[in-house]
Design an enzyme around this catalytic site. Structure first.
Site, short mmCIF file in Angstrom:
data_model
loop_
_atom_site.label_atom_id
_atom_site.label_comp_id
_atom_site.label_asym_id
_atom_site.label_seq_id
_atom_site.Cartn_x
_atom_site.Cartn_y
_atom_site.Cartn_z
N CYS A 1 -3.66 0.06 -17.58
CA CYS A 1 -3.35 0.02 -16.15
C CYS A 1 -2.07 0.80 -15.86
O CYS A 1 -1.51 0.72 -14.77
CB CYS A 1 -3.24 -1.41 -15.66
SG CYS A 1 -2.01 -2.39 -16.55
N ASP B 1 -6.65 -4.08 -24.08
CA ASP B 1 -6.35 -4.01 -22.65
C ASP B 1 -4.97 -4.66 -22.45
O ASP B 1 -4.87 -5.77 -21.95
CB ASP B 1 -7.45 -4.76 -21.88
CG ASP B 1 -7.30 -4.62 -20.37
OD1 ASP B 1 -6.33 -3.98 -19.91
OD2 ASP B 1 -8.14 -5.17 -19.64
N CYS C 1 0.86 -1.20 0.00
CA CYS C 1 0.00 0.00 0.00
C CYS C 1 0.89 1.25 0.00
O CYS C 1 1.22 1.76 1.06
CB CYS C 1 -0.89 0.02 1.24
SG CYS C 1 -2.04 -1.33 1.34
N TYR D 1 -5.58 -8.75 -26.64
CA TYR D 1 -5.11 -9.08 -25.28
C TYR D 1 -6.33 -9.46 -24.43
O TYR D 1 -6.56 -8.94 -23.35
CB TYR D 1 -4.41 -7.88 -24.61
CG TYR D 1 -3.42 -7.10 -25.46
CD1 TYR D 1 -2.08 -7.52 -25.55
CD2 TYR D 1 -3.79 -5.94 -26.13
CE1 TYR D 1 -1.15 -6.79 -26.29
CE2 TYR D 1 -2.88 -5.22 -26.88
CZ TYR D 1 -1.57 -5.64 -26.96
OH TYR D 1 -0.65 -4.91 -27.70
N GLU E 1 -5.64 -13.72 -27.85
CA GLU E 1 -4.86 -13.87 -26.62
C GLU E 1 -3.73 -14.87 -26.85
O GLU E 1 -3.94 -15.89 -27.49
CB GLU E 1 -5.80 -14.35 -25.49
CG GLU E 1 -5.13 -14.78 -24.21
CD GLU E 1 -4.29 -13.69 -23.56
OE1 GLU E 1 -3.14 -13.99 -23.22
OE2 GLU E 1 -4.77 -12.55 -23.39
#
Length: 384
Positions: free
Chosen positions: A340, A313, A17, A244, A265
């Protein structure tokens, strides 16, 4: 800023974190500013979508097992950048049921005279425990990863575990005897249940095996995918390529309102899972291809094929210039890029602009509260 470090006694050692010291509204402001700095030049960045309950959101929990110098069995996470185990009984990010199951496994070991694995002299039995919980159905999978195929008293051990946690629906014994940082080995036996669990995401059923990839935070994944569908503007006639595609989650959500979908994929196990998922949901308008996404797009472009919408993605490293070049040759009207990593996203968007595309919408989504990761959904349109 309120200091939340005291919320977790091992935050400093674990390193999972990175921004727990900020209260949640401040975390969202921090991430919003980071995305604007990297992507604001392309178009207006919408306000980041946070979580109503930003704790215990991880549906997959894995713990490493080891022994202290005093001979006590411990379980937890590896200290960041090392192979020292930080003892963790409960984590603010992880599903609470999963954490409780791992603690029970640790307590049961001694009574069954089972030891924890020592990776330096390669002795001992239990290496890892992996728990996956389907939030929508409540189904729970426990994977016991050992260094040897011998599991003395396994039936009694499983019975004791189920007695403590009747919510468990399947237990798997996985064997990993290699000197590796990978958690799972290739051999496994189902000790109880079906060997998989089923979850529901965006109204679709997904079968999750021990190996299969599945989104860690299902609550935010629904928001992410619904945003992606809004940006794809599907009417029912489009040909969609899902690059992907993993186990086919986003492609199958698209298949509900598209003409046809092709998922691409490179991971063979993920493709197998995707085919099963499409069958479970009785989807006839989606097919999956096991191939490198760049090679697949290049070949399709060379054959003069066209797609209306491209969903992509990619992993954290982003896409490749070759992929973007092939994508431009396929000439989709709309591209929806789920990222991401805002850094690699910024690099890739520059390449799309050079190929005659325009960035129209950017929506950040907080998939991983208390960490420095931010997910974004981007709408990219072909210039007319």
């Amino acid at each position: 800023m309120s200091n939340q470090k005291s919320l977790c006694p091992v935050a400093g050692k674990c390193g999972g974190c990175q921004i727990l010291n900020m209260d949640y509204p401040r975390q969202l402001s921090f991430k919003q500013a980071k995305v604007i700095k990297l992507l604001g030049k392309f178009c207006h960045v919408k306000e980041i979508i946070g979580m109503e309950h930003p704790f215990h959101y991880r549906n997959k929990v894995q713990a490493a097992f080891g022994t202290t110098r005093g001979g006590q069995i411990i379980s937890g996470v590896y200290q960041s950048g090392s192979h020292r185990i930080v003892k963790v009984d409960s984590c603010l990010l992880e599903d609470e049921k999963a954490d409780a199951i791992i603690v029970t496994v640790r307590k049961l070991l001694k009574g069954f005279k089972l030891t924890a694995y020592n990776e330096f002299n390669r002795t001992g039995f239990l290496r890892h425990v992996l728990v996956k919980r389907a939030f929508a159905t409540g189904e729970v999978m426990v994977v016991l990863v050992s260094a040897t195929p011998m599991f003395p008293g396994k039936n009694s051990f499983v019975s004791a575990l189920l007695k403590a946690h009747p919510e468990i629906t399947t237990v798997i014994h996985n064997v990993n005897d290699r000197f590796t940082s990978l958690v799972l080995g290739e051999r496994q036996t189902v000790l109880y249940g079906d060997g998989y669990i089923t979850d529901i995401l965006c109204g679709l059923k997904f079968r999750i095996s021990a190996q299969s990839f599945y989104q860690i935070n299902p609550v935010q994944t629904e928001i992410l995918y619904n945003t992606a569908m809004e940006y794809a503007q599907l009417t029912g006639n489009e040909t969609v390529v899902d690059a992907y595609c993993g186990v086919g989650t986003i492609g199958m959500v698209a298949a509900k309102t598209a003409g046809t979908v092709v998922g691409v994929e490179s991971n063979p196990q993920a493709v197998k899972d995707a085919i099963v998922n499409a069958k479970i949901n009785d989807m006839k308008n989606i097919r999956f291809v096991c191939a490198d996404a760049t090679e697949f797009l290049c070949e399709a472009a060379e054959n003069g094929e066209h797609c209306d919408v491209l969903l992509m993605d990619p992993p954290r490293a982003g896409s490749t210039p070759q992929f973007i070049d092939a994508a431009a040759k396929l000439a989709p009207d709309r591209i929806v890029y789920v990222s991401c990593n805002p850094e690699t996203l910024a690099r890739d968007l520059n390449l799309f602009i050079k190929k005659g595309y325009a960035v129209k919408k950017i929506q950040p989504v907080d998939m991983f509260p208390h960490t420095d990761h931010t997910e974004c959904v981007v709408q990219i349109l072909k210039k007319q």
